[in-house]
Scaffold this motif. Sequence first.
Motif, PDB file in Angstrom:
ATOM      1  N   LEU A 117       0.739  -1.212  -0.147  1.00  0.00           N
ATOM      2  CA  LEU A 117      -0.047  -0.111  -0.065  1.00  0.00           C
ATOM      3  C   LEU A 117       0.756   1.283  -0.142  1.00  0.00           C
ATOM      4  O   LEU A 117       0.289   2.366  -0.422  1.00  0.00           O
ATOM      5  N   LEU A 118       2.156   1.175   0.209  1.00  0.00           N
ATOM      6  CA  LEU A 118       2.993   2.348   0.099  1.00  0.00           C
ATOM      7  C   LEU A 118       3.441   2.939  -1.157  1.00  0.00           C
ATOM      8  O   LEU A 118       2.902   3.807  -1.477  1.00  0.00           O
ATOM      9  N   PRO A 119       3.696   1.950  -1.978  1.00  0.00           N
ATOM     10  CA  PRO A 119       3.756   2.524  -3.276  1.00  0.00           C
ATOM     11  C   PRO A 119       2.372   2.839  -4.015  1.00  0.00           C
ATOM     12  O   PRO A 119       2.267   3.485  -5.026  1.00  0.00           O
ATOM     13  N   SER A 120       1.446   1.854  -3.470  1.00  0.00           N
ATOM     14  CA  SER A 120       0.028   2.240  -4.289  1.00  0.00           C
ATOM     15  C   SER A 120      -0.410   3.676  -3.896  1.00  0.00           C
ATOM     16  O   SER A 120      -0.892   4.502  -4.725  1.00  0.00           O
ATOM     17  N   LEU A 144      -1.069   9.357  -5.360  1.00  0.00           N
ATOM     18  CA  LEU A 144      -0.575  10.946  -5.081  1.00  0.00           C
ATOM     19  C   LEU A 144       0.078  11.593  -6.359  1.00  0.00           C
ATOM     20  O   LEU A 144      -0.120  12.610  -6.762  1.00  0.00           O
ATOM     21  N   LEU A 145       0.885  10.656  -6.971  1.00  0.00           N
ATOM     22  CA  LEU A 145       1.709  11.169  -7.978  1.00  0.00           C
ATOM     23  C   LEU A 145       0.721  11.237  -9.153  1.00  0.00           C
ATOM     24  O   LEU A 145       0.846  12.512 -10.068  1.00  0.00           O
ATOM     25  N   GLY A 159      -0.046  14.846 -11.517  1.00  0.00           N
ATOM     26  CA  GLY A 159       0.174  14.898 -12.969  1.00  0.00           C
ATOM     27  C   GLY A 159       1.375  14.092 -13.506  1.00  0.00           C
ATOM     28  O   GLY A 159       2.026  14.242 -14.659  1.00  0.00           O
ATOM     29  N   ARG A 160       2.112  13.356 -12.374  1.00  0.00           N
ATOM     30  CA  ARG A 160       3.349  12.769 -12.823  1.00  0.00           C
ATOM     31  C   ARG A 160       2.942  11.233 -13.286  1.00  0.00           C
ATOM     32  O   ARG A 160       3.379  10.380 -12.372  1.00  0.00           O
ATOM     33  N   ALA A 202       4.904   3.417 -12.432  1.00  0.00           N
ATOM     34  CA  ALA A 202       6.028   2.799 -12.182  1.00  0.00           C
ATOM     35  C   ALA A 202       5.587   2.067 -10.559  1.00  0.00           C
ATOM     36  O   ALA A 202       5.918   1.131 -10.081  1.00  0.00           O
ATOM     37  N   GLU A 203       5.106   3.089  -9.905  1.00  0.00           N
ATOM     38  CA  GLU A 203       4.738   2.758  -8.274  1.00  0.00           C
ATOM     39  C   GLU A 203       3.762   1.770  -8.341  1.00  0.00           C
ATOM     40  O   GLU A 203       3.543   0.784  -7.489  1.00  0.00           O
ATOM     41  N   PHE A 204       2.585   1.840  -9.434  1.00  0.00           N
ATOM     42  CA  PHE A 204       1.581   0.835  -9.472  1.00  0.00           C
ATOM     43  C   PHE A 204       2.181  -0.510  -9.755  1.00  0.00           C
ATOM     44  O   PHE A 204       1.702  -1.550  -9.194  1.00  0.00           O
ATOM     45  N   ALA A 205       3.119  -0.523 -10.604  1.00  0.00           N
ATOM     46  CA  ALA A 205       3.756  -1.851 -10.933  1.00  0.00           C
ATOM     47  C   ALA A 205       4.448  -2.255  -9.710  1.00  0.00           C
ATOM     48  O   ALA A 205       4.303  -3.484  -9.429  1.00  0.00           O
TER      49      ALA A 205
END
Length: 450
Positions: free
Chosen positions: A389-392, A397-398, A402-403, A409-412
């Motif tokens: 859940l941290l990268p999720s 937020l990214l 708009g990033r 990459a974070e979802f992956a």
Amino acid sequence: MAAEPTSGRTDAAAARPADPESARRAVAAVWRIESARIVATLTRAVGDFALAEDLAQDALAEALAQWPSTGVPANPGAWLTTVAKRRAIDGWRRRERYDERLAAIAHDLEAEQSDAAGTPPWDPDRIDDDVLRLVFVSCHPVLSREARVALTLRVVGGLTSEEIARAFLVPTATVQQRIVRAKKALGAANVPFEVPDRAEFPERLGAVLGVLYLIFNEGHAASSGAEWMRPELSREAIRLGRQLAELVPQEPEVHGLVALMELTAARFPARLDRNGDPVMLTEQDRRRWDRGRIARGRAALARADALGRGRGAYALQAAIAECHDVAASVEDTDWEQITLLYEALGRLAPSPVVELNRAVAVSMADGPEAGLRIVDELAASGALANYHLLPSVRAELLERLGRTDEARAEFARAARLTANERERAVLLARAATGRGTSRSAPHQGSRAPE
């Protein structure tokens, strides 16, 4: 009077022959409802928790053999208890153990048989200390977390080993081994069948609440497997929590946990789409939320507050859930209040997960940049390095900033870390497209994504 086994008599007016399948369903229903009381009564009578559970299982087998021909007795729980007590007496006789236990249990049986016709040996609505003792035994600190969960669901919740195994996606043999080892551990540690001393009560009650919380969370968002939710587990945790609240009505955190579970479970009807995929809080159809559960949860939180001892960790999480449940929409949610509640929770029970939740609340109240700063600090600390859940959350937020490439990459990365197949599929879809049909929001519990 309680209906007796074959060697005695049954209440002919109430006991009618039943086919094997009806008898099996009756046995299962009685065990589910009254297992805690039956095992607790037997444990007090024989002085041995493991023996009591074995005697209860023997009585169940006897019921399955007799009830198809004799019918389901008027007081099936009392019938099972009586059969089990007689099995204990027979065992003691074979071992020539005529002692005070034999005299005591024989006295109990005589008292039951002298009751007026149709009067159960206990009031079904009466809550006594035996069940509370059983709860504390099942969650004793000498046991591992997995053993506490298995034993609590088995002897307090009345679930079979097969049901527990199916709920946690482990082999039935594994659950059976955990239960056997747990009973041996309790015996080796000579754990007394008693409510802890008042000085030990807060710590021991905390262990009990922790087990119920774990069971609920596993149902709310399964840690692994093909299904995102296992609501039957959450419902069982709520049932046990309500029972515990009746046993210890002056303990505010028990009411707080019940409130948290009810208020969170109120959203279950809207948490899955037609394909069984997750629907996050921000996208849920709030018309589908269970208003009855919301009312019960708010009432439980009010009971906790009425005791006047301040809110503990569970009650604070319940208050956060209440903020979500009473809001007409995401935009109408009181994010400032939720942020304050997470700050209070962080002071009372600090943890990286609570801080992650606070970051999302801050992002909703003050904007994604403010939340991302908190998340980045958590990431830098390494405290949640393997927590999906941290990268999720960081991806969400990214994306709001708009990033998009960074978000994908974070979802992956989040998809690689989760063991739940449904959740992984949703995260991979977000990684592939950079967009999705759901968005993370503050959550209660140790891992549930809302």
